[in-house]
Design a protein around this motif. Structure first.
Motif, mmCIF file in Angstrom:
data_model
loop_
_atom_site.group_PDB
_atom_site.id
_atom_site.type_symbol
_atom_site.label_atom_id
_atom_site.label_comp_id
_atom_site.label_asym_id
_atom_site.label_seq_id
_atom_site.Cartn_x
_atom_site.Cartn_y
_atom_site.Cartn_z
ATOM 1 N N GLN A 107 42.707 23.771 44.872
ATOM 2 C CA GLN A 107 43.779 24.486 45.437
ATOM 3 C C GLN A 107 44.419 23.479 46.484
ATOM 4 N N PRO A 108 45.098 22.933 45.843
ATOM 5 C CA PRO A 108 45.851 21.356 46.420
ATOM 6 C C PRO A 108 46.952 21.986 47.596
ATOM 7 N N ARG A 109 47.044 21.145 48.767
ATOM 8 C CA ARG A 109 48.155 21.441 49.715
ATOM 9 C C ARG A 109 49.461 21.313 48.985
ATOM 10 N N LEU A 110 49.558 20.520 47.936
ATOM 11 C CA LEU A 110 50.943 20.400 47.481
ATOM 12 C C LEU A 110 50.535 20.131 46.034
ATOM 13 N N LEU A 111 51.503 20.623 44.888
ATOM 14 C CA LEU A 111 51.370 20.305 43.569
ATOM 15 C C LEU A 111 52.687 19.228 43.301
ATOM 16 N N LEU A 112 52.177 18.106 42.550
ATOM 17 C CA LEU A 112 53.225 16.981 42.102
ATOM 18 C C LEU A 112 52.926 17.122 40.719
ATOM 19 N N LEU A 113 54.186 17.198 39.980
ATOM 20 C CA LEU A 113 54.455 17.237 38.608
ATOM 21 C C LEU A 113 55.509 16.383 38.112
ATOM 22 N N ASP A 114 54.868 15.249 37.436
ATOM 23 C CA ASP A 114 55.742 14.209 36.804
ATOM 24 C C ASP A 114 56.252 14.427 35.358
ATOM 25 N N GLU A 115 57.349 14.938 35.241
ATOM 26 C CA GLU A 115 57.899 15.176 34.042
ATOM 27 C C GLU A 115 56.758 16.025 33.085
ATOM 28 N N LEU A 129 50.986 8.901 55.632
ATOM 29 C CA LEU A 129 50.813 7.462 54.880
ATOM 30 C C LEU A 129 49.570 6.606 55.084
ATOM 31 N N ALA A 130 49.043 6.665 56.142
ATOM 32 C CA ALA A 130 47.579 6.132 56.253
ATOM 33 C C ALA A 130 46.578 6.956 55.492
ATOM 34 N N THR A 131 46.882 8.090 54.928
ATOM 35 C CA THR A 131 45.813 8.553 54.247
ATOM 36 C C THR A 131 45.663 8.329 52.739
ATOM 37 N N PRO A 132 44.549 7.732 52.131
ATOM 38 C CA PRO A 132 44.333 7.600 50.789
ATOM 39 C C PRO A 132 44.732 8.850 49.985
ATOM 40 N N SER A 133 44.968 8.565 48.621
ATOM 41 C CA SER A 133 45.407 9.752 47.832
ATOM 42 C C SER A 133 44.181 10.658 47.685
ATOM 43 N N SER A 134 42.966 10.023 47.596
ATOM 44 C CA SER A 134 41.927 10.946 47.275
ATOM 45 C C SER A 134 41.608 11.835 48.426
ATOM 46 N N LYS A 135 42.132 11.642 49.687
ATOM 47 C CA LYS A 135 42.012 12.450 51.016
ATOM 48 C C LYS A 135 42.981 13.295 51.147
ATOM 49 N N ARG A 136 44.345 13.205 50.184
ATOM 50 C CA ARG A 136 45.482 13.891 50.542
ATOM 51 C C ARG A 136 45.254 15.432 50.222
ATOM 52 N N ASP A 137 44.325 15.516 49.365
ATOM 53 C CA ASP A 137 44.256 17.094 48.536
ATOM 54 C C ASP A 137 45.649 17.581 48.037
ATOM 55 N N PHE A 138 46.293 16.523 47.169
ATOM 56 C CA PHE A 138 47.356 16.871 46.483
ATOM 57 C C PHE A 138 47.354 16.799 44.794
ATOM 58 N N GLY A 139 47.363 17.867 44.090
ATOM 59 C CA GLY A 139 47.055 18.162 42.713
ATOM 60 C C GLY A 139 48.352 17.400 41.873
ATOM 61 N N VAL A 140 47.859 16.504 41.147
ATOM 62 C CA VAL A 140 49.079 15.677 40.233
ATOM 63 C C VAL A 140 48.850 16.273 38.809
ATOM 64 N N VAL A 141 50.101 16.387 38.317
ATOM 65 C CA VAL A 141 50.400 16.509 36.784
ATOM 66 C C VAL A 141 50.951 15.439 36.299
ATOM 67 N N PHE A 142 50.323 14.385 35.392
ATOM 68 C CA PHE A 142 50.878 13.661 34.939
ATOM 69 C C PHE A 142 51.834 13.604 33.630
ATOM 70 N N GLN A 143 52.789 12.828 33.595
ATOM 71 C CA GLN A 143 53.625 12.923 32.217
ATOM 72 C C GLN A 143 52.847 12.801 30.772
ATOM 73 N N ASN A 144 51.929 12.050 30.623
ATOM 74 C CA ASN A 144 51.085 11.965 29.576
ATOM 75 C C ASN A 144 49.796 12.631 29.505
#
Lengths: 352, 267
Positions: A151-159, A68-83
């Motif tokens: 090479q994200p630790r986690l992949l997040l896909l939003d619709e 929670l204290a880690t900003p998104s830029s340091k989380r190493d999560f790949g995000v795929v956005f709906q748009n």
């Protein structure tokens, strides 16, 4: 690559509660879907995981460590956005390589890595196109490649498939599943489409008003839903009001439903009334006398491979089922319906 | 031919003639001034008596006019730079405001557009004397910045609003810091608005009259003021030559926009 654990996550916007104690876990390499109608909190949950918004309460841990204290830029999560959110001024290769600009590695290494990922999502040859020169499916692949390249630790896909037409949706869905499996990346996948969630997920969290209504495997969600809401959100479902007479032990219950006495499965205990789930495929019109239910066909629709019928049972409940298309229905509409009791499921009437 | 199609033809004809008239109304003064500046004769007159560039040469022989031109250019350049940077920062800041606050912020930022220029000028005059900058170049410069600012701000804020907020999130999730996101995503995407805002600020400052009249420093003059002074005593085509150069400057600004960002995207 990591496991993720969400516990009692809460988020309020003024008086509106977006997340109300959401708890989920994703093991390493698992794909977890957040399924629900719009406004159920699934995207809010994803945005909390990504670090775009801060939850009011609860915790998110990756490999056991709170992030929670880690900003998104340091989380190493790949995000795929709906748009897709592709950078409109950068070409495909620059979009995909964007995340590598902020990581160690030479220019040559970056280029090699970009090429590798573009091959993975089958976009080789389009490196120099701008996003607006691509089709929707191609843009989606770029978005996926951009998230994977770090090479994200986690992949997040939003619709991720919401803006694609039906035919492309299948292709991209398999592609997502393939690359997720190949890279053994843990993933969270937000969708409102139950078929999509069924096909792609290891586990599904069905969400309702900011809460998790049920968190289980697709099979369990479909066959043994915790409540009516989950059942109706995960496919065609008939619900019969049932009076529980007694528990028979071994997960079996004797109930009166649809004008007949039946022994069905369920996860009790039940007291008095309950709801019996009968998916259309567990019902069949029979003429050999094995049917437990009597009813009358009030509507039938020929769909080619199958014929859909609506049958009103003796106690007034109506159910929908499929019959082979070449079987004629009796002229007066009176039929006998067999219920495959192993494929029914007894649920509590109301969820506390 | 039906009555209806006759009617629609007539209305189309009326429409196009209106547009032609409108353009003529806008362009004829420009054409007249440019033509008058090219005359070989002694007076501003149409049509020009022969063609020559001698009035342009005459302009550059007049020390007072050239000095005024240089001052106008210098002030316009500084105004452009300062408004460009400050307006960009203000527009970025406005993005983190709530919707309601943003409306008030926008009104505040564009206030110099809403208040008559004369009022702003008088207010500035009192203010600048109070802080000891009355009748100084710096005071005049501040006045120009105040009046050029809203044009610049509106243009940049509009460009920033066009940027999908998800791009910020996307950039951040890929590991970019706030500054890196600004440099790699926000700034390139806001560039058309920034360039257009800068050109607006430059032209506004270059043409400003009322504020310059009230705030002009001792012994200094901007080009519009100098031209007005000049015209009270002399009615030679030198003034037309100066005006022509102003027009060319404005066209140069448009050319810059076209070159850097393309007119289609700017307007």
């Amino acid at each position: 690559m990591s496991s993720l654990e969400i516990s009692a996550l809460c988020k309020r916007y003024g008086p509106a509660v977006a997340l109300d104690g959401v708890s989920l876990t994703a093991g390493q390499g698992e794909l977890v879907s957040l399924l629900g109608p719009s406004g159920c909190g699934k995207t809010t949950a994803l945005r909390c995981i990504a670090g775009f918004i801060d939850p009011d309460d609860g915790d998110i841990r990756a490999n056991g460590v709170s992030i929670l204290a880690t900003p998104s830029s340091k989380r190493d999560f790949g995000v795929v956005f709906q748009n897709y959110a592709l950078f409109p001024h950068l070409n495909v290769a620059e979009n995909v390589g964007y995340g590598l600009l902020f990581r160690k590695g030479s220019k040559a290494e970056r280029e090699r890595r970009v090429r590798e990922v573009l091959e993975q999502v089958q976009l080789v040859g389009l490196e120099h196109r701008l996003p607006r020169e691509l089709s929707g499916g191609q843009q989606q692949r770029v978005a996926l490649a951009r998230a994977l390249v770090i090479q994200p630790r986690l992949l997040l896909l939003d619709e991720p498939l919401a803006n694609l037409d039906a035919r492309l949706r299948d292709d991209v869905r398999w592609l997502i599943r393939d690359v997720q499996q190949a890279s053994r990346t843990t993933a969270f996948y937000v969708t409102h489409d139950q078929a999509e969630a069924m096909a792609i997920s290891d586990k599904i969290a069905v969400m309702k008003n900011g809460k998790v209504a049920q968190f289980a495997s697709p099979r369990e969600i479909y066959q043994r839903p915790a409540e009516r809401y989950v059942a109706s959100f995960t496919g065609e479902a008939n619900f019969l009001a049932a009076e529980v007479e007694r528990a028979l032990g071994g997960g079996l219950f004797r109930v009166r439903a649809g004008g007949a006495t039946l022994d069905v499965r369920g996860a009790g205990p039940f007291a008095g009334s309950a709801v019996l789930l009968a998916r259309p495929e567990s019902l069949a019109i029979v003429t050999d006398g094995t049917g437990q239910l009597e009813g009358r066909v009030v509507k039938s629709v020929f769909l080619g491979a199958v014929q859909h019928c609506e049958v009103v049972l003796r106690d007034g409940a109506s159910v929908r089922l499929g019959t082979p298309p070449d079987r004629p229905l009796p002229a007066d509409g009176t039929v006998s319906v067999r219920l495959d009791v192993d494929r029914t499921w007894l649920m509590p009437d109301a969820v506390p | 031919m039906t009555v209806a199609s006759l009617g629609s033809r007539a209305s189309r004809l009326a429409g196009s003639s209106l547009i032609v008239l409108l353009y003529a109304f806008l362009l004829i003064p420009l054409v007249a001034v440019v033509a008058a500046s090219l005359t070989a004769g002694e007076f501003m007159r149409l049509p020009p008596e022969g063609l020559s560039l001698r009035w342009f040469a005459r302009f550059f022989q007049r020390g007072d006019l050239v000095e005024a031109l240089l001052m106008s250019l210098r002030i316009a350049l500084v105004s452009t730079l300062v408004t460009g940077i400050v307006a960009l920062m203000a527009a970025l800041a406005s993005q983190s405001l709530s919707r309601r606050m943003a409306v008030w912020f926008q009104i505040g930022m564009t206030l110099p557009l809403l208040i008559p220029e004369l009022l702003t000028a008088i207010g500035l005059l009192f203010f600048l004397y109070r802080i000891g900058l009355g009748k100084t170049v710096l005071g005049l410069q501040i006045g120009h910045i105040v009046l050029a600012f809203p044009y610049c701000y509106v243009s940049i804020a509009a460009a920033l609003r066009q940027i999908d907020p998800a791009l910020d999130d996307a950039s951040g999730s890929l590991g970019a810091s706030g500054w890196q996101t600004f440099r790699h995503v926000t700034l390139p995407l806001a560039m058309p608005g920034l360039v257009m805002g800068a050109v607006f600020a430059f032209i506004t400052s270059f043409d400003l009259y009322t504020v310059s009249l009230l705030l002009k420093p001792i012994g200094g003059n901007t080009l519009p003021l100098a031209l007005f002074d000049f015209l009270t005593y002399e009615f030679s085509p030198t003034a037309a030559a100066a005006a022509t150069m102003s027009v060319l400057l404005a066209f140069a600004g448009v050319a810059v926009i076209q070159k850097l960002v393309g007119l289609q995207r700017a307007f």
